[in-house]
Design a protein around this motif. Structure first.
Motif, PDB file in Angstrom:
ATOM      1  N   ILE A  90      37.794  23.293  41.322  1.00 23.16           N
ATOM      2  CA  ILE A  90      38.090  24.719  41.483  1.00 23.16           C
ATOM      3  C   ILE A  90      38.440  25.317  40.125  1.00 23.16           C
ATOM      4  N   PRO A  91      37.892  26.476  39.773  1.00 29.58           N
ATOM      5  CA  PRO A  91      38.223  27.104  38.486  1.00 29.58           C
ATOM      6  C   PRO A  91      39.716  27.396  38.373  1.00 29.58           C
ATOM      7  N   ALA A  92      40.207  27.389  37.147  1.00 24.86           N
ATOM      8  CA  ALA A  92      41.640  27.619  36.907  1.00 24.86           C
ATOM      9  C   ALA A  92      42.102  28.949  37.501  1.00 24.86           C
ATOM     10  N   ALA A  93      41.247  29.978  37.456  1.00 31.25           N
ATOM     11  CA  ALA A  93      41.628  31.299  37.954  1.00 31.25           C
ATOM     12  C   ALA A  93      41.834  31.317  39.461  1.00 31.25           C
ATOM     13  N   LEU A  94      41.360  30.278  40.163  1.00 30.50           N
ATOM     14  CA  LEU A  94      41.452  30.254  41.619  1.00 30.50           C
ATOM     15  C   LEU A  94      42.374  29.154  42.147  1.00 30.50           C
ATOM     16  N   LEU A  95      43.046  28.451  41.283  1.00 32.57           N
ATOM     17  CA  LEU A  95      43.897  27.353  41.752  1.00 32.57           C
ATOM     18  C   LEU A  95      45.148  27.844  42.460  1.00 32.57           C
ATOM     19  N   ASP A  96      45.633  29.027  42.096  1.00 30.88           N
ATOM     20  CA  ASP A  96      46.810  29.603  42.745  1.00 30.88           C
ATOM     21  C   ASP A  96      46.404  30.920  43.385  1.00 30.88           C
ATOM     22  N   ARG A  97      46.278  30.910  44.709  1.00 28.50           N
ATOM     23  CA  ARG A  97      45.825  32.102  45.445  1.00 28.50           C
ATOM     24  C   ARG A  97      46.831  32.448  46.538  1.00 28.50           C
ATOM     25  N   ARG A  98      48.104  32.342  46.232  1.00 26.02           N
ATOM     26  CA  ARG A  98      49.122  32.405  47.288  1.00 26.02           C
ATOM     27  C   ARG A  98      49.162  33.724  48.045  1.00 26.02           C
ATOM     28  N   VAL A  99      48.791  34.824  47.403  1.00 24.77           N
ATOM     29  CA  VAL A  99      48.747  36.110  48.117  1.00 24.77           C
ATOM     30  C   VAL A  99      47.507  36.877  47.665  1.00 24.77           C
ATOM     31  N   ALA A 164      47.677  46.078  32.450  1.00 26.33           N
ATOM     32  CA  ALA A 164      47.141  45.145  31.466  1.00 26.33           C
ATOM     33  C   ALA A 164      46.314  44.070  32.168  1.00 26.33           C
ATOM     34  N   ALA A 165      45.224  43.662  31.536  1.00 25.67           N
ATOM     35  CA  ALA A 165      44.253  42.755  32.162  1.00 25.67           C
ATOM     36  C   ALA A 165      44.889  41.469  32.665  1.00 25.67           C
ATOM     37  N   GLU A 166      45.833  40.939  31.899  1.00 25.95           N
ATOM     38  CA  GLU A 166      46.423  39.649  32.272  1.00 25.95           C
ATOM     39  C   GLU A 166      47.309  39.738  33.509  1.00 25.95           C
ATOM     40  N   THR A 167      47.662  40.946  33.941  1.00 24.66           N
ATOM     41  CA  THR A 167      48.515  41.111  35.117  1.00 24.66           C
ATOM     42  C   THR A 167      47.726  41.448  36.380  1.00 24.66           C
ATOM     43  N   LEU A 168      46.426  41.666  36.239  1.00 23.00           N
ATOM     44  CA  LEU A 168      45.626  42.121  37.379  1.00 23.00           C
ATOM     45  C   LEU A 168      45.309  40.975  38.335  1.00 23.00           C
ATOM     46  N   ALA A 169      45.189  41.325  39.613  1.00 20.88           N
ATOM     47  CA  ALA A 169      44.717  40.358  40.603  1.00 20.88           C
ATOM     48  C   ALA A 169      43.287  39.949  40.276  1.00 20.88           C
ATOM     49  N   VAL A 170      42.923  38.725  40.642  1.00 26.16           N
ATOM     50  CA  VAL A 170      41.562  38.241  40.453  1.00 26.16           C
ATOM     51  C   VAL A 170      40.657  38.925  41.487  1.00 26.16           C
ATOM     52  N   LEU A 171      39.535  39.458  41.033  1.00 30.68           N
ATOM     53  CA  LEU A 171      38.641  40.228  41.902  1.00 30.68           C
ATOM     54  C   LEU A 171      37.668  39.321  42.646  1.00 30.68           C
ATOM     55  N   HIS A 172      37.613  39.494  43.972  1.00 33.71           N
ATOM     56  CA  HIS A 172      36.599  38.902  44.835  1.00 33.71           C
ATOM     57  C   HIS A 172      35.882  40.057  45.542  1.00 33.71           C
ATOM     58  N   MET A 210      32.046  39.174  34.097  1.00 34.74           N
ATOM     59  CA  MET A 210      33.092  38.382  34.734  1.00 34.74           C
ATOM     60  C   MET A 210      33.003  36.920  34.328  1.00 34.74           C
ATOM     61  N   GLN A 211      31.788  36.428  34.157  1.00 33.96           N
ATOM     62  CA  GLN A 211      31.628  35.038  33.734  1.00 33.96           C
ATOM     63  C   GLN A 211      32.164  34.837  32.316  1.00 33.96           C
ATOM     64  N   ALA A 212      31.919  35.818  31.448  1.00 32.39           N
ATOM     65  CA  ALA A 212      32.408  35.728  30.070  1.00 32.39           C
ATOM     66  C   ALA A 212      33.924  35.767  30.005  1.00 32.39           C
ATOM     67  N   ALA A 213      34.552  36.431  30.956  1.00 34.40           N
ATOM     68  CA  ALA A 213      36.014  36.539  30.988  1.00 34.40           C
ATOM     69  C   ALA A 213      36.664  35.416  31.787  1.00 34.40           C
ATOM     70  N   ASP A 214      35.881  34.442  32.244  1.00 34.55           N
ATOM     71  CA  ASP A 214      36.395  33.362  33.094  1.00 34.55           C
ATOM     72  C   ASP A 214      36.967  33.890  34.402  1.00 34.55           C
ATOM     73  N   ARG A 215      36.367  34.913  34.933  1.00 31.32           N
ATOM     74  CA  ARG A 215      36.826  35.514  36.176  1.00 31.32           C
ATOM     75  C   ARG A 215      35.691  35.636  37.186  1.00 31.32           C
ATOM     76  N   GLY A 216      34.888  34.578  37.269  1.00 26.96           N
ATOM     77  CA  GLY A 216      33.883  34.565  38.314  1.00 26.96           C
ATOM     78  C   GLY A 216      32.468  34.679  37.803  1.00 26.96           C
ATOM     79  N   PRO A 217      31.648  35.390  38.540  1.00 26.57           N
ATOM     80  CA  PRO A 217      31.983  36.256  39.682  1.00 26.57           C
ATOM     81  C   PRO A 217      32.318  35.472  40.944  1.00 26.57           C
ATOM     82  N   TYR A 218      33.191  36.079  41.767  1.00 24.87           N
ATOM     83  CA  TYR A 218      33.674  35.446  42.987  1.00 24.87           C
ATOM     84  C   TYR A 218      33.307  36.300  44.202  1.00 24.87           C
ATOM     85  N   LEU A 219      32.793  35.645  45.231  1.00 25.69           N
ATOM     86  CA  LEU A 219      32.419  36.323  46.473  1.00 25.69           C
ATOM     87  C   LEU A 219      33.139  35.699  47.659  1.00 25.69           C
TER      88      LEU A 219
END
Length: 541
Positions: A90-99, A164-172, A210-219
């Protein structure tokens, strides 16, 4: 519906593509570009025939259920269930998805959700969206700007900006299900699939960013019923990656287990998507709807009124625990379901009751072994996070393998005891009419009596009404026969009951909503999805 979209000149469209709408959508020309439409047309030409075959396979399977068969664990895939394998890391950005927060794709919602403090935001083109063409294009514009970090929105009294980008929820992003069309786009004179439009347009414009930013893309993939449907998505996304220059497997997905047949194929769905899947989600409301629809021919499978069908019922607890066990055995995350209760700013007691209900629901999920959960309102993020932080201080619970769980077919099909009250019957009529009226007015996510209702809960109410009225021998708790007389009295009384209220969304569409519900409920055949005939009405408007 005959005019070409004014902001997309016909010369910019591939010859085989027609955009059939008269609505001018500002900025549409930057979304429906020639290259984007060519990409979507290619997906249609390669994969739409198989999609139609899969829908026919659903109808064939349902005919078997109607004829006396019951869902079972497949004999031909026993080796998949019994052998040892795991999904890709699982990618690092998706390991913690508690909410995770979910909601429609309008700019204000996207900004508020991404800023909410949630781990992730599922932008929903399906159950939370009334798919008018302006709504869909506006949503794609909002998601493109969100992916680029430039999204803003100004209302009459307030401006909204991304934090700020680092505080945003991960987009699906959740595209529409395989059954839903996009009537406004034709490829070689064939109607385009809503799935291919939503996913294709989003990926074309945002996948590389999103791929360049290590944020997916996620569906998020909705409404799957079989592993063959998961394989279709696997093939679509693998082809999209090749066309867009992405590494294979970089488009990660989470699958909603929200149909009864899919509950019997969770290992299989994980397996065919194993190089790109991050987890499964308990889509509890659609799952209840699917339970009713799948078992509609069984008099002994009728459910009581909706508010009695909670996750504490044995058949739903079995479904959730099997999902957790299956995911953790395969190295995938097990996401919990939606908290439908919403905060009430005008009634302190009602607000505290709603928050208590949400806390109890989230405690149940986290102690069962879920790795995260869903909320529908930014005001609930902190409540859900507090529960998961308390009971799950680590990023997830993949190590909790739930070896104690033993779920059989009978467990998944066991019907709970319960009743149908006069109030419960009337509430089913009211919720469905009010939601349909809102949906026809362009609103797909509507607060009704303290709950955030979407298409899934409307589906529960209208299928329950159909099931109850066609039973022939059913009575309310007070002994009143459940028949057309009772149903018609509820419909006739509803307009006057709602006339003095100021919280009715889409009031002008109530007569059409009543007519549609009456037609669906009194039909001899249960309509497969409420949104199919409703979409035809939407197009006429």
């Amino acid at each position: 519906m005959s005019a070409v979209l004014a902001s997309t000149p016909t010369t910019s469209q591939p010859e085989r593509v027609s955009v059939l709408t008269g609505t001018i959508v500002p900025g549409a020309d930057s979304i429906l570009t020639k290259d984007c439409l060519a990409f979507v047309a290619d997906l249609h030409e390669r994969f739409d025939g198989r999609r139609r075959d899969l829908l026919q396979a659903r109808r064939t399977q349902q005919a078997k259920f109607d004829g006396g068969a019951l869902p079972v664990f497949r004999a031909d895939t026993a080796d998949i269930r019994e052998s040892t394998w795991t999904v890709a890391p699982i990618p690092a950005a998706l390991l913690d998805r508690r909410v995770e927060i979910t909601g429609p794709t309008d700019p204000k919602m996207v900004i508020n959700a991404l800023n909410s403090g949630a781990s992730g935001f599922m932008a929903d083109f399906e159950d939370s969206t009334s798919p008018t063409f302006p709504t869909l294009i506006t949503g794609q514009l909002a998601l493109r700007d969100a992916a680029n970090g430039t999204l803003s929105f100004t209302s009459a009294d307030k401006s909204y900006q991304l934090n700020a980008a680092e505080t945003l929820a991960v987009l699906h992003v959740r595209p529409r299900g395989l059954h839903l069309p996009e009537y406004n786009i034709r490829i070689n004179d064939e109607v385009l699939s809503g799935s291919l439009f939503d996913a294709g347009v989003f990926l074309f414009h945002n996948a590389a960013t999103m791929q360049a930013a290590d944020r997916g893309p996620y569906l998020y993939l909705p409404k799957l019923q079989a592993m063959e449907e998961a394989q279709w998505w696997q093939d679509v996304l693998t082809h999209a990656e090749a066309e867009l220059g992405l590494p294979e497997g970089s488009i990660k997905v989470t699958v909603l287990i929200e149909t009864l047949p899919a509950a019997f194929q969770m290992h299989e769905i994980l397996y065919v998507l194993r190089n790109r899947i991050a987890g499964l989600n308990c889509g509890r409301w659609d799952y209840i709807f699917s339970f009713i629809k799948t078992l509609r021919a069984y008099p002994n499978k009728r459910l009581p009124e909706r508010h009695q069908v909670t996750m504490k019922q044995p058949f739903l607890r079995a479904y959730a625990e099997l999902l957790i066990q299956t995911c953790h055995r395969r190295g995938a995350l097990a996401m919990g379901g939606m908290a439908a209760h919403i905060p009430n700013r005008h009634d302190a007691q009602a607000n505290e009751t709603a928050l208590d209900n949400v806390r109890a629901d989230k405690v149940r999920e986290v102690t069962a072994g879920h790795d995260g959960t869903w909320v529908a309102h930014p005001g609930l993020v902190s409540v859900a996070r507090e529960v998961f932080d308390t009971y799950m201080p680590q990023a997830n619970q993949l190590s909790n393998t739930r070896d104690d769980v033993q779920v059989t077919s009978c467990d998944l099909l066991r019907v709970p005891h319960g009743t149908i009250s006069r109030r419960g019957f009337a509430n089913a009529v009211e919720v469905c009419v009010r939601y349909l009226a809102a949906w026809l007015s362009g609103n797909g996510c509507v607060p009704i009596d303290g709950l955030m209702e979407d298409a899934a809960t409307a589906e529960i109410t209208r299928t329950q009404l159909w099931q109850w009225l066609h039973a022939g021998d059913l009575h309310l708790h007070d002994g009143t026969a459940i028949d057309d007389t009772l149903f018609q009295s509820c419909l006739l009384n509803l307009p006057s009951q709602l006339s003095g209220r100021n919280d009715i969304v889409g009031r002008d569409y109530i007569p059409q909503a009543i007519t549609l519900l009456e037609q669906l409920t009194e039909s001899d055949t249960l309509e497969e999805f409420l949104t199919l005939p409703a979409y035809e009405l939407l197009q006429r408007h």
